[in-house]
Design an enzyme around this catalytic site. Structure first.
Site, PDB file in Angstrom:
ATOM      1  N   CYS A  98      -8.844 -27.100 -21.685  1.00  0.00           N
ATOM      2  CA  CYS A  98      -7.949 -27.355 -22.804  1.00  0.00           C
ATOM      3  C   CYS A  98      -8.657 -26.992 -24.100  1.00  0.00           C
ATOM      4  CB  CYS A  98      -7.474 -28.805 -22.897  1.00  0.00           C
ATOM      5  SG  CYS A  98      -6.631 -29.393 -21.446  1.00  0.00           S
ATOM      6  N   ARG A 115      -9.509 -21.336 -22.576  1.00  0.00           N
ATOM      7  CA  ARG A 115      -9.877 -22.639 -22.017  1.00  0.00           C
ATOM      8  C   ARG A 115      -8.762 -23.227 -21.157  1.00  0.00           C
ATOM      9  NH1 ARG A 115     -14.237 -24.847 -25.066  1.00  0.00           N
ATOM     10  NH2 ARG A 115     -13.732 -26.863 -24.203  1.00  0.00           N
ATOM     11  N   TRP A 125      -4.786 -27.011 -19.869  1.00  0.00           N
ATOM     12  CA  TRP A 125      -5.060 -26.713 -18.459  1.00  0.00           C
ATOM     13  C   TRP A 125      -4.809 -28.013 -17.726  1.00  0.00           C
ATOM     14  CZ3 TRP A 125      -8.415 -28.354 -14.575  1.00  0.00           C
ATOM     15  CH2 TRP A 125      -8.527 -27.496 -13.470  1.00  0.00           C
ATOM     16  N   ASN A 129      -8.654 -33.366 -24.874  1.00  0.00           N
ATOM     17  CA  ASN A 129      -9.306 -32.558 -23.851  1.00  0.00           C
ATOM     18  C   ASN A 129     -10.221 -33.493 -23.078  1.00  0.00           C
ATOM     19  OD1 ASN A 129     -10.721 -30.655 -22.377  1.00  0.00           O
ATOM     20  ND2 ASN A 129     -12.019 -30.029 -24.098  1.00  0.00           N
ATOM     21  N   GLY A 130     -10.061 -33.551 -21.757  1.00  0.00           N
ATOM     22  CA  GLY A 130     -10.903 -34.445 -20.961  1.00  0.00           C
ATOM     23  C   GLY A 130     -10.060 -35.220 -19.976  1.00  0.00           C
ATOM     24  N   GLU A 179     -20.433 -13.245  -4.652  1.00  0.00           N
ATOM     25  CA  GLU A 179     -19.834 -12.947  -5.946  1.00  0.00           C
ATOM     26  C   GLU A 179     -18.623 -12.016  -5.787  1.00  0.00           C
ATOM     27  OE1 GLU A 179     -19.767 -14.206  -8.645  1.00  0.00           O
ATOM     28  OE2 GLU A 179     -19.155 -12.716 -10.089  1.00  0.00           O
ATOM     29  N   LYS A 188     -14.686 -12.888  -6.766  1.00  0.00           N
ATOM     30  CA  LYS A 188     -13.888 -12.045  -7.662  1.00  0.00           C
ATOM     31  C   LYS A 188     -12.558 -11.671  -7.007  1.00  0.00           C
ATOM     32  CE  LYS A 188     -15.591 -12.651 -10.663  1.00  0.00           C
ATOM     33  NZ  LYS A 188     -16.844 -13.196 -11.069  1.00  0.00           N
ATOM     34  N   GLU A 228     -10.222 -14.693  -7.020  1.00  0.00           N
ATOM     35  CA  GLU A 228      -9.762 -15.052  -8.363  1.00  0.00           C
ATOM     36  C   GLU A 228      -8.725 -14.091  -8.920  1.00  0.00           C
ATOM     37  OE1 GLU A 228     -12.913 -16.548 -11.446  1.00  0.00           O
ATOM     38  OE2 GLU A 228     -13.697 -14.884 -10.294  1.00  0.00           O
ATOM     39  N   HIS A 262     -22.069 -16.832  14.406  1.00  0.00           N
ATOM     40  CA  HIS A 262     -21.985 -18.266  14.679  1.00  0.00           C
ATOM     41  C   HIS A 262     -20.610 -18.832  14.325  1.00  0.00           C
ATOM     42  CE1 HIS A 262     -26.204 -18.309  15.654  1.00  0.00           C
ATOM     43  NE2 HIS A 262     -26.444 -17.646  14.525  1.00  0.00           N
ATOM     44  N   LYS A 276     -11.176 -20.278 -18.446  1.00  0.00           N
ATOM     45  CA  LYS A 276     -12.491 -19.672 -18.650  1.00  0.00           C
ATOM     46  C   LYS A 276     -13.603 -20.715 -18.678  1.00  0.00           C
ATOM     47  CE  LYS A 276     -15.151 -16.176 -19.559  1.00  0.00           C
ATOM     48  NZ  LYS A 276     -15.535 -15.482 -18.322  1.00  0.00           N
TER      49      LYS A 276
HETATM   50  C1  F6R Z   1     -15.883 -16.759 -11.909  1.00  0.00           C
HETATM   51  C2  F6R Z   1     -16.067 -17.662 -13.005  1.00  0.00           C
HETATM   52  C3  F6R Z   1     -16.440 -19.063 -12.722  1.00  0.00           C
HETATM   53  C4  F6R Z   1     -17.569 -19.472 -13.662  1.00  0.00           C
HETATM   54  C5  F6R Z   1     -17.898 -20.960 -13.503  1.00  0.00           C
HETATM   55  C6  F6R Z   1     -19.052 -21.372 -14.383  1.00  0.00           C
HETATM   56  O1  F6R Z   1     -15.469 -15.505 -12.341  1.00  0.00           O
HETATM   57  O2  F6R Z   1     -15.926 -17.273 -14.130  1.00  0.00           O
HETATM   58  O3  F6R Z   1     -16.802 -19.247 -11.398  1.00  0.00           O
HETATM   59  O4  F6R Z   1     -18.683 -18.697 -13.381  1.00  0.00           O
HETATM   60  O5  F6R Z   1     -16.773 -21.722 -13.836  1.00  0.00           O
HETATM   61  O6  F6R Z   1     -18.774 -21.130 -15.716  1.00  0.00           O
HETATM   62  P1  F6R Z   1     -19.920 -21.072 -16.798  1.00  0.00           P
HETATM   63  O7  F6R Z   1     -20.785 -19.901 -16.493  1.00  0.00           O
HETATM   64  O8  F6R Z   1     -19.207 -20.933 -18.097  1.00  0.00           O
HETATM   65  O9  F6R Z   1     -20.681 -22.359 -16.688  1.00  0.00           O
END
Ligand code: F6R
Length: 607
Positions: free
Chosen positions: A2, A27, A73, A99-100, A480, A484, A487, A503, A602
């Site tokens: 948020c 956010r 959010w 926010n929280g 990773e 991606k 997501e 396994h 984000k």
């Molecule tokens: C994946 C992604 C998330 C962040 C995770 C940590 O693309 O963006 O998995 O990596 O939420 O976020 P930060 O790096 O901001 O602590």
């Protein structure tokens, strides 16, 4: 999660609130809302969807100089207009953006309902305006303070009172809040990004602090009533709004920015002659480094994957035990913190609640924790006090790309420093330094000729399941890549250490299942070849990321994607690139919202 933005000053509040929300939208972007003070009344407008939807539907807003706004959010309560912020008390005289998470919301709600309050939303946040109203006797600061004494949980809040057009009350516990002191105007925001449009003079609220904010002042105190010395900081980070520079999406732009991001992370930090590196922000002498007996990286998501690479590099080159820990697990499982372990909290945003929680737990147990952070001045960077910025530049797309490669780069620089105090000779140190220096051009070289990503996209786009495999450093890259693809394209997939496949996950394979193997030329390559043969024998379609020129591996694959040759400890910096592009292209092919994928945000500022 948020985003909160508040404005009080001599100019029109609404355009500034909208601009602030646009900058905070990363956010959370389920719904948005605004409250404006005008003629002794509070006017509100809320909408499900993006800030742009809110903006487009604003109907005759009053000409106000004071307001608060929010982009949500969802945590408690679905994505509806009723659940969108701001929330009001029954008479509509007090408005709150939050926010929280209010953890004791059930108890508080029941108490307020007994007093006759009828709740209009399913949110935890709505208890706040009612609770503040319950304590309000004409003094806004006292009312908010008394209400917060009853609250358990995390909050960053901004509160408007219809009776007090000359102030906004802000408070924080666990969710970041920064106040920007401009010229005849003051702004309140969840992070510094939208503040810099107004001023670079800021006050960061600490936990359990409350502020009375006016157009030209801030009065700060702790919730227990004790006075606080207001420290005004001048922020210098790069918070410019990133533009797409002609790319169709921020994600693609940020993928292509990786050579310059890595270059920035390396700038001034490599000592080629000495075969060493220098990360000034760590403030560690060689003797300090020598006293480090193990390293633990704590992080979430993509940053955790960078932490895995860093830990493997430290063990391989510096020969001391190192590991990566998922912050949300680590902080809650009574971790053992020893004084000779060095901890790194890795975070792009510097606001991730679980990573921050882990930092606090580590510090409380006497551990030494440093930040590996992108956003300058963020909460984790400030909480750690020391560490290193990765200087990836603003990352706007929700999926992290350039932050990952910059985090890995920073951790490799640290590895070199640590290794040089141990078993790495001058000559070996110089070779490592040279490889690091060449990484931007290796990454650029790949991005210029990315290989058959379209063919790989055609294989995975309609698949019900995709398996990613890798060994060692390539397992981290596989993790990773799978993250991606989930997501951005919402394709069901998982990553496994290739040796672990037999396994269990091998049972998932059937005729045509796509299996993506990350198999650069390293000392695990031959074993990876065996895994490729095993999956092919079960009818899998094989996509392989391999070192350019490795024809034996390429010949095994249905789709072979070559990457430039680099030493094994730097390989994720190149092997991750095709995986980022594959997720991007697949998302595109499936019509996904690339920069704002569903359900995500984000910056994950709730547990
Ligand atoms: C994946 C992604 C998330 C962040 C995770 C940590 O693309 O963006 O998995 O990596 O939420 O976020 P930060 O790096 O901001 O602590």
């Amino acid at each position: 999660m948020c985003g909160i933005f508040g404005y009080i000053g001599s100019k029109k509040a609404l355009p500034r609130l909208m601009e602030g929300l646009h900058r905070l939208e990363y956010r959370g972007y389920d719904s948005a809302g605004v409250a404006l003070l005008h003629d002794g009344r509070i006017w509100t407008h809320r909408r499900v969807g993006r800030v742009i939807q809110l903006e487009r539907t604003l109907n005759e807003p009053p000409d106000s100089r004071t307001g608060i706004a929010h982009t949500r959010w969802a945590t408690h309560g679905g994505i509806t207009e009723d659940n969108a912020h701001p929330h009001l008390d029954t008479e509509g005289r007090i408005a709150v953006v939050h926010n929280g998470i209010i953890e004791n919301m059930t108890t508080l709600r029941a108490q307020l309902e007994k007093e006759g309050v009828v709740f209009r939303s399913e949110t935890d946040s709505e208890v706040l305006p009612h609770l503040i109203r319950h304590f309000y006797r004409g003094n806004p600061l006292e009312a908010v303070n008394s209400a917060l004494q009853e609250v358990r949980g995390s909050y960053g809040i901004a509160v408007l009172f219809a009776d007090h057009p000359d102030c906004i009350v802000a408070a924080r516990n666990g969710s970041p809040l920064v106040v920007g002191l401009g010229d005849g105007e003051t702004v309140i925001a969840s992070d510094p990004q939208p503040v810099v449009a107004h001023t670079r003079r800021v006050v960061y609220l600490e936990d359990r602090e409350i502020a009375l904010v006016t157009a030209d002042d801030i009065e700060l105190q702790r919730l227990d009533g004790t006075a606080v010395n207001t420290e005004v900081e001048v922020i210098s980070g790069d918070y410019d709004v990133a533009d797409q520079r002609g790319y169709p999406h921020f994600m693609l732009k940020e993928i292509h920015e990786q050579p310059e991001a890595i270059e920035r992370c390396l700038r001034g930090r490599i000592q080629e002659e000495e075969g060493n590196a220098r990360l000034g922000g760590l403030n560690m002498t060689p003797r300090d480094l020598l006293q480090v007996n193990s390293v633990t990286n704590v992080a979430c998501g993509t940053a955790y994957h960078a932490g895995l690479v860093g830990a493997m590099a430290i063990e391989a080159l510096a020969r001391i035990p190192a590991r990566a820990e998922i912050a949300s697990e680590y902080r809650h499982r009574r971790p053992i913190v020893s004084p000779d372990t060095l901890f790194f909290a890795i975070s792009q945003s510097g606001e991730t609640a679980d990573t921050l929680g882990a930092v606090q737990e580590i510090r409380l147990k006497g551990g030494h924790c440093m930040g590996v952070v992108n956003v300058v001045g963020s909460t984790i960077a400030r909480e750690c006090g020391a560490g290193t910025y990765v200087y990836a530049g603003p990352e706007v797309a929700v999926a992290s790309t350039k932050a990952f490669t910059s985090q890995v780069t920073a951790l490799l620089l640290f590895t070199l420093m640590l290794a040089r105090t141990r078993n790495l000779s001058l000559g070996e140190g110089r070779r490592v330094a040279r490889v690091l220096k060449e990484m931007p051009s290796k990454v650029a070289e790949y991005l210029q000729r990315p290989g058959p990503i379209d063919e790989a996209t055609a294989v995975v786009r309609d698949a019900p399941y995709v398996l990613f495999l890798g060994r060692g450093f390539s397992y981290a890259a596989a993790l990773e890549g799978a993250l991606k693809l989930k997501e951005i394209a919402y394709v069901a997939c998982e990553a496994y250490p290739a040796g672990e496949m037999k396994h269990g996950p091998i049972a998932m394979l059937e005729e045509g299942t796509p299996v993506l193997v990350v198999a650069p030329r390293d000392d695990q390559r031959d074993k990876a070849i065996s895994n490729m043969k095993e999956v092919q024998a079960r009818g899998a379609r094989l996509i392989v990321v391999h070192t350019a020129g490795d024809d034996e591996v390429a010949a095994l694959a249905d789709v072979a994607i070559p990457v430039p040759p680099v030493p094994y400890w730097a390989s994720p910096l190149v092997t991750v690139l095709p995986l980022q592009l594959l997720a991007y292209q697949t998302g595109l092919a499936l019509g996904r919202d690339i920069d704002r994928p569903r359900n995500l945000a984000k910056s994950v500022t709730v547990e």
